[in-house]
Design an enzyme around this catalytic site. Structure first.
Site, short mmCIF file in Angstrom:
data_model
loop_
_atom_site.label_atom_id
_atom_site.label_comp_id
_atom_site.label_asym_id
_atom_site.label_seq_id
_atom_site.Cartn_x
_atom_site.Cartn_y
_atom_site.Cartn_z
N GLY A 122 -3.15 -8.72 1.32
CA GLY A 122 -1.73 -8.34 1.36
C GLY A 122 -0.92 -9.36 2.13
N GLY A 159 3.28 -9.76 2.27
CA GLY A 159 4.18 -8.79 2.89
C GLY A 159 4.85 -9.36 4.12
N GLN A 160 5.59 -8.49 4.79
CA GLN A 160 6.40 -8.92 5.93
C GLN A 160 5.52 -9.52 7.04
OE1 GLN A 160 8.29 -5.68 7.97
NE2 GLN A 160 10.16 -6.83 8.32
N LEU A 161 4.46 -8.84 7.37
CA LEU A 161 3.58 -9.30 8.45
C LEU A 161 2.71 -10.47 7.99
CD1 LEU A 161 2.67 -8.60 11.32
CD2 LEU A 161 1.02 -7.01 10.33
N ILE A 180 -1.97 -9.43 -4.49
CA ILE A 180 -2.19 -8.90 -5.85
C ILE A 180 -1.35 -9.67 -6.89
CG2 ILE A 180 -0.39 -7.12 -5.66
CD1 ILE A 180 -2.30 -5.22 -7.13
N ASP A 234 -6.72 -7.94 -5.87
CA ASP A 234 -6.32 -6.54 -5.78
C ASP A 234 -7.37 -5.86 -4.90
OD1 ASP A 234 -5.90 -3.85 -6.10
OD2 ASP A 234 -6.00 -3.86 -8.29
N TYR A 280 2.78 8.20 4.24
CA TYR A 280 2.43 6.95 4.93
C TYR A 280 1.89 7.26 6.33
CZ TYR A 280 3.42 2.44 7.26
OH TYR A 280 3.35 1.28 7.99
N LYS A 329 -1.83 6.68 7.92
CA LYS A 329 -2.06 5.86 9.11
C LYS A 329 -2.81 6.67 10.18
CE LYS A 329 -0.31 1.88 7.90
NZ LYS A 329 -1.22 0.74 7.68
N1 SER Z 1 8.24 -0.14 9.21
C1 SER Z 1 7.48 0.91 8.64
C2 SER Z 1 8.29 1.73 7.72
O1 SER Z 1 9.46 1.90 7.96
C3 SER Z 1 6.93 1.79 9.71
O2 SER Z 1 5.69 1.33 10.08
O3 SER Z 1 7.76 2.24 6.79
#
Ligand code: SER
Length: 326
Positions: free
Chosen positions: A17, A20-22, A44, A61, A151, A155
């Site tokens: 991944g 993504g942002q991170l 992916i 993937d 989500y 987590k």
């Molecule tokens: N930044 C994430 C979100 O807003 C939270 O971990 O989904």
């Protein structure tokens, strides 16, 4: 931690991944430490991999178990950063898919880490593990957690699995509960905190900004360089210092849409904002205003560098030039 004082094992690292942002920023930071031959950035979507010209890349993937296993075996991967996930706002639109992707992929990676005796695994958790019955201000490491987004539920369950694999099988998995992450090197990715990324783009484009959260809706936030530093510090901390194996609370700043708007207005005096809260307001309302991260500070020496003003100045300096990449 001072990178100059640490000897790093030159192990092969797989980032899942990456786009993504991170991952966009962590991939570069890991390449700077471990070298371009040792870092494999995977995603992916093949188109997303173009920007990783500094390290190796792989279309992957995470749900393609055979392909992931083969890659780990062939490349002798010793560390995995598993960053692929469906975020909070997107997850609410397709809850079963979000649960399936977020949970199945984590369990699969933990199993592989056990099977191949990997050195370390990193998996991000989030302030989304907290819920409406959690203390809202200076939320402690240990407290009631009743997340009400899919989500957040994924987590929270993931944290339990990480601790379980550490205790039962000795898998060295490490994790942080990130606050909202703000960076200028990627576009908003379906999170509730992402308004605080989008707002800078609108300011620079000279457009009016409509916030989907109320003006006084506080959330814990962090500028990306701090998030990268925290991640690398945790991953490079001696094993015995990592005492929490579910996930560490992590904090830097807290602000509301009105406060971030005001910090931008100092640089762009004509910038305007309106407020039209939508379904994401309920998500924000269920999360803490601010976080007590004293365990991170005590156990492995966490310290943040950026406050709101310093972050805004840095983004407004760098984003205009970077925008051509989007
Ligand atoms: N930044 C994430 C979100 O807003 C939270 O971990 O989904």
């Amino acid at each position: 931690m001072d990178p100059g004082s640490v000897i790093y094992l030159m192990e092969r690292i797989l980032i899942i991944g990456s786009a993504g942002q991170l991952g966009s920023e962590l991939s570069l930071a890991l390449t700077e430490i471990y070298g371009s031959d040792n870092v494999i950035a995977s995603d992916i979507n093949p188109g997303n991999l173009k920007k990783f010209d500094f390290c190796r890349t792989q279309v992957l993937d995470v749900m393609d178990k055979e392909k992931v296993r083969k890659l780990i075996q062939e490349e002798n991967v010793k560390q995995i950063y598993h960053l692929a996930a469906v975020l909070s706002a997107t997850g609410e639109k397709n809850p079963l898919f979000a649960w399936h992707l977020n949970m199945e992929s984590l369990l699969f990676i933990l199993e592989l880490a056990k099977e191949f005796n990997m050195d370390k695994v990193y998996w991000p958790s989030s302030i989304a593990v907290f819920g409406p019955n959690t203390p809202k201000v200076n939320t402690p490491q240990y407290c009631v957690k009743e997340p009400n987004t899919v989500y957040g539920i994924s987590k929270q369950a993931g944290e339990r699995w990480c601790e379980y694999y550490f205790q039962k099988f000795g898998v060295d998995v490490r994790s942080l509960r990130y606050p909202g992450l703000i960076g200028y090197k990627s576009l908003p990715g379906g999170g509730t905190t992402d308004y605080a990324v989008d707002i800078y783009h609108k300011a620079i484009a000279g457009e009016h900004f409509v916030s989907f959260l109320k003006e006084d809706s506080y959330l814990p936030m962090m500028y990306m360089p701090d998030a990268i530093k925290a991640t690398l510090d945790l991953m490079h901390a001696p094993k015995e210092k990592v005492k929490i194996r579910s996930s560490y609370n992590l904090a830097a700043i807290s602000f509301s849409p009105k406060e971030i708007f005001e910090s931008i207005k100092k640089h762009y005096p004509n910038f305007t904002i309106g407020y039209e809260p939508d379904f994401r307001q309920a998500i924000a309302d269920s999360w803490p205003d601010s976080i007590d991260d004293s365990r991170s500070r005590e156990d492995w020496g966490w310290k943040h560098d950026y406050d709101l003003g310093k972050m805004t100045a840095d983004i407004l300096t760098n984003l205009p030039e970077y925008m051509v990449n989007f």
